[in-house]
Design a protein around this motif. Structure first.
Motif, short mmCIF file in Angstrom:
data_model
loop_
_atom_site.label_atom_id
_atom_site.label_comp_id
_atom_site.label_asym_id
_atom_site.label_seq_id
_atom_site.Cartn_x
_atom_site.Cartn_y
_atom_site.Cartn_z
N THR A 7 38.33 33.49 46.92
CA THR A 7 39.72 33.94 46.88
C THR A 7 39.77 35.43 46.60
OG1 THR A 7 39.72 33.31 44.59
CG2 THR A 7 40.63 31.74 46.14
N SER A 8 38.76 36.12 47.05
CA SER A 8 38.64 37.52 46.67
C SER A 8 39.60 38.43 47.43
CB SER A 8 37.22 37.99 46.91
OG SER A 8 37.08 39.30 46.48
N GLY A 9 39.90 39.55 46.86
CA GLY A 9 40.71 40.55 47.52
C GLY A 9 41.73 41.13 46.58
N SER A 10 42.26 42.28 46.94
CA SER A 10 43.30 42.89 46.13
C SER A 10 44.61 42.76 46.85
CB SER A 10 43.01 44.37 45.91
OG SER A 10 41.79 44.51 45.27
N TYR A 34 52.43 40.16 41.35
CA TYR A 34 52.47 40.50 39.93
C TYR A 34 51.05 40.60 39.39
CZ TYR A 34 52.49 39.20 34.96
OH TYR A 34 52.24 39.14 33.62
N LEU A 35 50.19 39.69 39.84
CA LEU A 35 48.83 39.66 39.35
C LEU A 35 48.02 40.82 39.92
CD1 LEU A 35 47.04 37.98 37.59
CD2 LEU A 35 46.43 36.62 39.58
N GLY A 36 48.26 41.12 41.20
CA GLY A 36 47.50 42.19 41.84
C GLY A 36 46.06 41.79 42.07
N TYR A 37 45.79 40.55 42.15
CA TYR A 37 44.43 40.04 42.18
C TYR A 37 44.54 38.62 42.74
CZ TYR A 37 39.68 39.55 40.30
OH TYR A 37 38.33 39.42 40.14
N VAL A 38 43.45 38.11 43.26
CA VAL A 38 43.55 36.74 43.78
C VAL A 38 42.98 35.79 42.76
CG1 VAL A 38 43.29 35.37 45.81
CG2 VAL A 38 42.81 37.80 45.88
N ASP A 39 43.64 34.67 42.61
CA ASP A 39 43.18 33.71 41.64
C ASP A 39 43.41 32.32 42.20
OD1 ASP A 39 42.41 32.34 39.46
OD2 ASP A 39 44.12 32.88 38.21
#
Lengths: 330, 526, 328, 367
Positions: free
Chosen positions: A155-158, A243-248
């Motif tokens: 789930t990677s990526g910005s 909001y997270l700015g990140y993948v999770d």
């Protein structure tokens, strides 16, 4: 909540409901919220710091958007257990975007996924008569499985810039998610209280047979409710990952039960056709505040969980009193 | 029958089974019953008559122990009960057969009949065999051969009614209250019911019978008690009264005419039903309906009356044949039919007609929302204007659009359901049992409304199990039998006997049963 | 009087066959899926074919089976129990802690554990029937309270090992068949018998079908409903104890997701989530199907990426056979 | 009246819960392994015990079954990819069956039972629960199949050998290093994984034990955040709001630290110093981009997975192994960041590599 509910107060019938209970239960979420806020003021004044209130607002916004959709699903005598999967999948889809030019297509793809999930849910429920809990739970597993198969767990990526803006930007000094939430809330309120579709939603939930006899396309209305719910989940997924700015991969894990709980303690009836988005929104705020207060107050984790459970049962118990008095009276 | 002899013997001679003295009951500020005195003797059928809201249902609940009386006493088998509870009432041998069936569709007939006290073996296990046998015996006493193993949901309405009554027998009830048991029955089904009830009476049981069908009251009851506005008006033998006098006592004024003056002026055919079939329910039905015409659909329960009504408005999937509206194929979904002006007022108001938890205005406006849109949004003011207009026009009481519809009487609820469609100016209105469970006064109002519909050029298809209603309102009568259209009669030639004969496919047994019905009435009037 | 209402309905016999198939459609479908899966997997995998493997499948179905029986009772009476998984967790951990920290005899503790499960169910039932609150929410709240309690009991870590006899009970077998499987078979039989052959069982159907009708038939609705939660609580406790015997040590992550799995299994097995319809025969089929498909995937080494998807599709297939219920 | 009575029944619920809570916290498990000076004493002892493996000796090539966590996160995928690469390129291995539990202990227990029936030459197990799998391990061993445990211990130690880092030690070291960098004083918040899951609880205990030695370190918040970046960010945001001064963040698993970095950025507050274990590539990226000061102690899936296979083959060849085969877990700070961070691989990857980079890239871990 809606205009019709307000009109009802003028009813001439002699009812044995006690006004106190009636009032309390109608605004169970609100009164509980006030109580929690008062306790917070005494126990953890730092709850009221500007920074924390902003945090609470942001978190309430993400949940609040899902609750809007969940409310519509509940109003047609259903519920949607698949929102979590849609949140995570749409977040993953959009954030795994490589080039910025793809944004539009990825957005379209996420919307497509929401549409497919909503339609499948709706069709299973209206056409195959599968109980909503089971149909949407099956979808939860399937969509979760699809995400795993699609991403191979990766789930990677910005988050791209526009998504960041959506999730943590500001408009007129208000956090963007809150703006989105409020706008959607107004749209939903208007749609439910002041449009034909809204009336159909209430009618299809209150008595599907009677609604069908009144020319309401019940199947299509129920279908639309699940599509709307899936879209809300998708929007929440975008807002959350922005909001997270990140993948999770764990995005929105608690939202499933939380959104249903919020709507129920906000006065939306499980049996359909009763309640509204304003109450449900209060429920969402109550739940978010509760989660935040127990963290800020530094309660040990098991007390956090127990406190949540007890408040939940209490809020519903208050409503139960009202339903019982109504049942006794008729 | 041995057991029934025992029952009769258990009753002390001279002492009524049930006696209420000076009983009153109020809800909130509303006096539902005041100073009621009532007696039920063993071996009588005692009819209870009165308009909706006269207090009949409260009376039933009082006797069943659901409500304790505010004042007065209830004497059962010579024993006075100050606080009668449902349990005590049951123990004293009171059973209620309710207007709505209280059956569990997923359980078998036998289980439904003996529910709560299923026979058990030595090992405390429910004995399927004994359940079956006992239920079959009870049903046999009612003259029925329904297989107790069948699921209730597979039964016809009439059979379900018998199961309801068998439940009362199962607890060996000596006092049976029947709250409009006949509304869903017609023709020979009704005759069977009457025969069953007479047999129960001859057993020495006491029956309290509530019905809006006055013919039935005269045919069946030994005595009749009239309530009005929660007060006792009179009790006398049915032979002392005639039809008009009974109505006068019920409404408190002479009812000039139940049915309005008819002004038939049929125009062009509007609705054409051409060889329509619905698998298992309807076979090759054809007829047409002209503008401004009222056509009755008669037939026994399960004959396809309701099916044809539902098929016309798109609620049943039509397997073969065509339905056309104004020469063009009619739409196939209920929503599209409604838009095209093809609407239905369903039979079962509570489950198919009204949204109980919503207001009168909400219920009134449901099909007409399109016309209440201002800039794509519903206008509350337009809604209120429309609701007020309809409430006034249709005489809906109380005249407050904000009241929850469940707080209205049955007649007024039905007026809301009718008014809902009139606001739409439809082309064809299909009415399925429009006056079921509605009192005499409201009936007259509804008939007048139907006539007014016709005067505005609307075509009406009226499906009903009450023959007087069909004869009193319709220009033409279509008779169905087992899903087939077996007869068509116009007003001039149609009689109750002729319709009955067609509806039963001229089965001789039924005709004679019909005759015995007449005999009974004659003897009662004599 | 020769009057009768028995009129021949058109095509009655055929309609009866159709209705019988339709009535048991979900159950038939589940068992045919089970059979298809059995045949297909046997054809492909020699490991799967071994009788010992099939016996293992049965043993693996015990935990879900116990909980699903309880859930079926609750659902049939018109309720739903979201707290079953956490009940099994709390009971397992509580019993494990008590076994190593008190002098009470382990047998007594096992009994106390079962009683504790029953008490939790009783509390659920009283809250639901007493307050008239939605069962979903009440038991959800209970689930939260129990999850917190489980953490508090275990302090987050594994508990001490349980006595050896406890482990041995899991391994004990009569001939090739584990005792646990035999016991489970007996429990299924008893549960089925109670539901279909006792007054209490029929009352459950009545209450689930319509509380109003049940009340009129002099059935104590509240007691009946509460009893189903008690049964669910006791059986969940039993599942928790079985989990404990399987692990040998109380693990604070035991019993997760059992509530969802049991509801879905019951639903696949044809139990109406609105109450009053379905049978344990269907539930058993669904439990077997779920255990079997997980075993087949392990035997065939299905990639982790696709296991969830495959399971979801099976669930979807299972529930998609639902057909509109004929209204009265 | 009735209603009031039922409201009162709520009280026992609360009382029961609180009674259990207080009773529970006092009786909390005593089975936790002995620890001292920041390391697990029993593992240190196990590292000296030589296991005689002659009874497992067989001629190769071998059929192995590996029960792994499954690719539900980067750690699990890195593990699986490494194992699959090893299986393909090790001539001693005929076949490796990979059975992922996708994080579910119940599923893994069932898988153990399934695998034992298939009689592989050895079982490689990454247990999803120290306790949950305990009996399964004994049963497999009793069935004559050597069980090589790796990635997480198992209660009862009935396995042949266990290869891992010292989970307790890495978390302790991370806290200790953080405290030292703060010069022994300041406000620290702690983040933990999923309540009740072994690694989370072991790390929590280790962190708390380490901070106990620094009386001037004040723990101003201690929250579970499910090893989720999203939950970590939410909880961090609440803690930031509640505490005007936060000097250090300790995170048992770097996911929550990643969330905390994002939360501090959003709040416009200066970044504190971080002490983490199991740093992911994503944490390292954010640390690099934001100039974060940190101390990281790895829980590296790739080397452990490789060691797991190597040890299994040793056992099957009859070569001696230790009861605990300790894997290196050298800590590092921001100055060595570039030796560990790999910009070509994605955020989920957990460094270092034990197979060629291409293996990870083709498994979908390219950035």
């Amino acid at each position: 909540m809606t205009t019709t509910r307000q009109l009802e107060i003028t009813g001439a019938g002699s009812r044995r409901t006690r006004p106190g209970i009636e009032w309390l239960s109608r605004y169970a979420a609100g009164t509980t919220l006030v109580v929690v806020l008062c306790i917070a003021a005494v126990v953890t004044p730092s709850f009221y710091s500007a920074g924390n209130l902003r945090t609470v607002a942001l978190q309430a916004a993400a949940l609040g958007v899902v609750v809007l959709g969940q409310t519509v699903a509940l109003l047609v005598r259903g519920l949607d257990m698949s929102v979590t999967a849609v949140i995570a999948f749409s977040g993953v889809l959009v954030v795994s975007a490589g080039a910025p030019g793809q944004a539009f297509w990825l957005l379209l793809l996420a919307a497509g996924v929401a549409a497919v999930v909503g339609l499948t849910n709706g069709l299973l429920i209206t056409w195959r008569k599968v109980p909503p809990f089971v149909a949407t739970f099956a979808m939860l597993i399937v969509v979760g499985g699809c995400r795993l198969a699609y991403t191979h767990g990766q789930t990677s990526g910005s988050a791209p810039g526009w998504l960041r803006q959506l999730g943590s930007g500001s408009l007129l000094g208000l956090p963007m998610p809150v703006v989105i939430w409020v706008v959607l809330l107004i749209i939903f309120w208007l749609a439910l209280a002041r449009t034909r579709w809204g009336r159909w939603i209430y009618a299809a939930g209150a008595n599907p047979e009677a609604a069908r006899h009144s020319g309401v396309p019940v199947g299509a209305v129920v279908l639309s409710a699940y599509v709307v719910c899936a879209f809300c989940a998708m929007i929440a997924g975008l807002v959350l990952s922005g909001y997270l700015g990140y993948v999770d991969a764990n995005l929105g894990v608690n939202v499933n039960l939380n959104s249903i709980t919020a709507a129920i303690i906000g006065g939306v009836a499980f049996s359909g056709g009763r309640g509204g988005v304003l109450g449900a929104t209060l429920g969402a705020i109550l739940l978010t505040v509760l989660v935040n207060v127990v963290v800020v107050a530094g309660l040990p984790v098991y007390w956090q969980i127990i406190a949540m459970g007890v408040v939940l049962v209490l809020a519903v118990a208050i409503q139960g009193l009202r339903d019982r008095t109504i049942a006794d009276g008729s | 029958m041995g057991s029934s002899d025992a029952t009769a013997a258990a009753v002390r001679p001279g002492e009524p089974l049930l006696r209420l003295a000076g009983v009153s009951k109020a809800f909130g500020g509303v006096q539902a019953l005041s100073d009621i005195s009532f007696e039920l003797a063993a071996g009588e059928i005692h009819a209870l008559a009165g308009e909706n809201g006269a207090g009949k249902s409260t009376f039933v609940k009082l006797v069943a122990g659901v409500y304790p009386p505010d004042a007065g006493s209830v004497v059962l088998n010579g024993e006075e009960h100050a606080r009668l509870t449902p349990k005590l009432a049951r123990q004293a041998g009171i059973a209620v057969v309710h207007q709505e069936f209280n059956l569990l569709p997923e359980l078998s007939v036998g289980e439904n009949i003996l529910l709560g006290a299923l026979p058990r073996d030595r090992w405390k296990t429910v004995s399927a065999k004994r359940t079956q046998r006992t239920a079959a015996e009870l049903l046999a006493r009612l003259g029925s051969t329904i297989d107790p193993r069948r699921l209730v949901r597979e039964l016809t309405v009439a059979q379900q009614q018998l199961v309801e009554i068998a439940k009362a027998l199962a607890v060996d009830a000596r006092i049976i209250l029947l709250d409009e048991p006949s509304t869903v029955l017609s023709g020979d089904e009704l005759d069977v019911l009457h025969a069953v009830l007479r047999r129960l009476r001859d057993d020495g049981r006491g029956l309290i019978y509530i019905s809006h069908r006055l013919n039935e009251v005269f045919a069946l009851a030994d005595r009749v008690t009239v309530f009005k506005d929660g007060r006792h008006v009179s009790t006398c033998d049915t032979s002392e009264l005639d039809h008009d006098e009974l109505i006068r006592r019920m409404v408190g004024r002479p009812l000039v005419e139940l049915f309005p003056q008819r002004h038939p002026s049929p125009g062009q055919p509007v609705l054409e039903v051409d060889n329509v079939s619905v698998p298992g329910k309807l076979f090759d039905v054809s007829f047409s309906l002209r503008q401004g015409e009222i056509v009755g659909l008669a037939g026994l329960g399960g004959s396809g009356r309701t099916t044809i009504a539902r098929a016309i408005v798109g609620l049943e999937r039509v397997a073969a044949g065509h339905i056309s509206l104004d020469g063009a194929p009619a739409p196939r979904s209920p929503a599209a039919c409604a838009r095209a002006g093809l609407v239905m007022v369903p039979e079962d108001r509570k489950t198919h007609g009204i949204l109980a938890e919503h207001s009168v205005a909400f219920n009134l406006s449901l099909p007409s929302l399109q016309r209440l849109l201002r800039h794509r949004f519903l206008s509350p003011r337009a809604e209120k204007v429309m609701a007020d207009r309809l409430i006034k026009e249709f005489g809906i009481r109380p005249p407050t659009p904000g009241t929850d519809i469940r707080r209205l009487s049955g007649g007024n609820q039905q007026k809301v359901v009718l008014a809902r469609w009139l606001a739409q100016s439809p082309k064809v209105v299909v009415l399925d049992e429009p006056t079921r469970g509605v009192d005499v006064g409201a009936k007259a109002e509804i008939y007048a409304l139907v006539e007014r519909l016709r005067e505005t050029g609307v075509s009406v298809l009226l499906a009903s199990s009450e023959l007087p209603e069909i004869l009193g309102t319709c220009d033409r009568v279509l008779v169905l039998h087992e899903g087939q259209l077996v007869a068509e009669m116009d007003r001039a030639t149609a009689t109750e006997e002729a319709i009955m004969r067609a509806a039963t496919n001229s089965g001789s047994a039924t005709v004679s049963a019909g005759a015995s019905d007449d005999d009974a009435r004659d003897s009662a009037c004599r | 009087m020769s009057l009768t209402l028995e009129r021949p309905v058109v095509g009655e016999r055929r309609a009866e066959t159709v209705s019988a198939v339709r009535r048991h459609g979900a159950v038939l479908f589940i068992y045919s899926l089970v059979v298809i899966l059995l045949i297909a997997a046997s054809a492909v995998s020699s490991d799967f074919r071994q009788p010992s493997n099939l016996i293992d499948v049965l043993r693996q179905s015990i935990v879900l089976g116990l909980v699903t029986i309880g859930q079926t009772y609750v659902l049939l009476a018109g309720g739903i129990d979201m707290s079953v998984g956490m009940t099994s967790r709390v009971v397992a951990l509580g019993t494990a802690v008590a076994m190593s920290h008190t002098l009470i005899h382990p047998y007594v503790l096992i009994l106390l554990g079962l009683i504790g499960g029953g008490l939790i169910g009783f509390l659920n039932g009283r809250l639901i029937t007493g307050l008239g609150a939605a069962p979903f929410i009440v038991t959800l709240g209970m689930m939260g309270a129990l999850a917190g309690t489980a953490l508090a009991i275990s302090g987050g870590g594994p508990t001490d090992a349980v006595p050896d006899f406890f482990l041995a009970a899991y391994d004990a077998s009569m001939g090739p068949i584990p005792v646990a499987v035999l016991v489970m078979a007996v429990i299924w039989l008893v549960a089925w018998f109670v539901l279909s052959r006792t007054r209490f069982g029929r009352n459950i159907y009545a209450v689930g079908g319509s509380t109003a009708v049940a009340r009129l038939a002099a059935i104590d609705v509240r007691r009946t409903q509460t009893s189903t939660y008690v049964i669910a609580g006791v059986l969940s406790a039993a599942a928790g104890l079985f989990l404990l015997a399987r692990s040998g040590v109380g693990d604070p992550s035991l019993g997760g997701n059992l509530e969802f799995q049991s509801i879905v299994a019951a639903a696949i097995g044809g139990i109406s989530l609105y109450g009053g319809r379905g049978s344990l025969v269907g539930s058993l089929g669904a439990v077997l199907l779920v255990s079997l498909s997980s075993n087949v995937m392990n035997m065939l080494h299905v990639s982790a990426y696709y296991q969830d998807l495959a399971l979801g599709v099976i669930v979807l297939l299972g529930v998609a056979v639902y057909r509109p219920r004929r209204s009265m | 009246m009735r209603k009031r009575r039922f409201v009162v029944t709520l009280l026992p619920l609360a009382l029961m819960a609180s009674a259990c809570a207080s009773a529970g916290s006092s009786t909390a498990s005593s089975s936790s392994p002995s620890r001292a000076n920041g390391v697990s004493v029993d593992l240190q002892q196990d590292a000296k015990i030589v296991v005689d493996t002659s009874k497992w000796k067989k001629s190769g090539p071998y059929t192995l079954a590996a029960l792994t966590q499954g690719p539900i996160n980067g750690w699990g995928l890195t593990w699986d990819v490494t194992m699959q690469y090893e299986a393909k390129n090790n001539s001693d291995i005929k076949k490796l069956d990979l059975l992922p539990a996708n994080g579910d202990p119940n599923k893994e227990i069932a898988a153990m039972e399934d695998v034992v029936k298939q009689k592989p030459d050895a079982i490689l197990l990454d247990p999803m629960g120290r306790a949950a799998l305990a009996a399964s391990v004994s049963r497999a061993m009793a069935a004559g199949i050597p069980v090589i445990v790796c990635g997480n211990g198992v209660e009862g130690k009935k396995y042949v050998t266990y290869s891992d880092i010292d989970l307790y030690a890495v978390a302790y070291s991370a806290a200790d290093a953080l405290a030292k960098r703060l010069n022994g004083k300041g406000n620290v918040v702690m983040f933990h994984g999923i309540p009740g899951v072994d690694a989370a609880e072991t790390w929590k205990k280790a962190g708390e034990d380490a901070f106990k030695h620094y009386p001037n370190i004040k723990i101003v918040g201690s929250e579970y955040a499910n090893w989720s970046v999203a939950t970590g960010k939410e909880k961090a945001a609440a803690l930031i709001a509640a505490n005007p001064q936060i000097d250090g963040v300790w995170s048992g698993g770097s996911e929550m630290a990643t969330g905390a970095i994002l939360a501090f950025n959003d709040a416009g507050r200066a970044q504190p110093i971080y002490g983490v274990d199991n740093p992911t590539n994503g944490f390292l990226r954010l640390a690099k981009e934001n100039g974060i000061k940190f101390n990281a102690f790895p829980d590296p899936p790739a080397p452990i997975a490789k060691a797991c296979i190597d040890n299994a083959i040793k056992v099957l060849k009859g070569q001696s192994v230790k009861k605990f085969e300790a894997q290196p877990a050298e800590g590092y700070d921001e100055s060595q960041l570039d030796q560990h961070y790999d910009p070509q691989l994605n955020d989920d990857f957990v460094p270092p590599m034990a197979a060629p980079k291409q293996a990870y890239l083709s498994a979908g871990m390219q950035r």
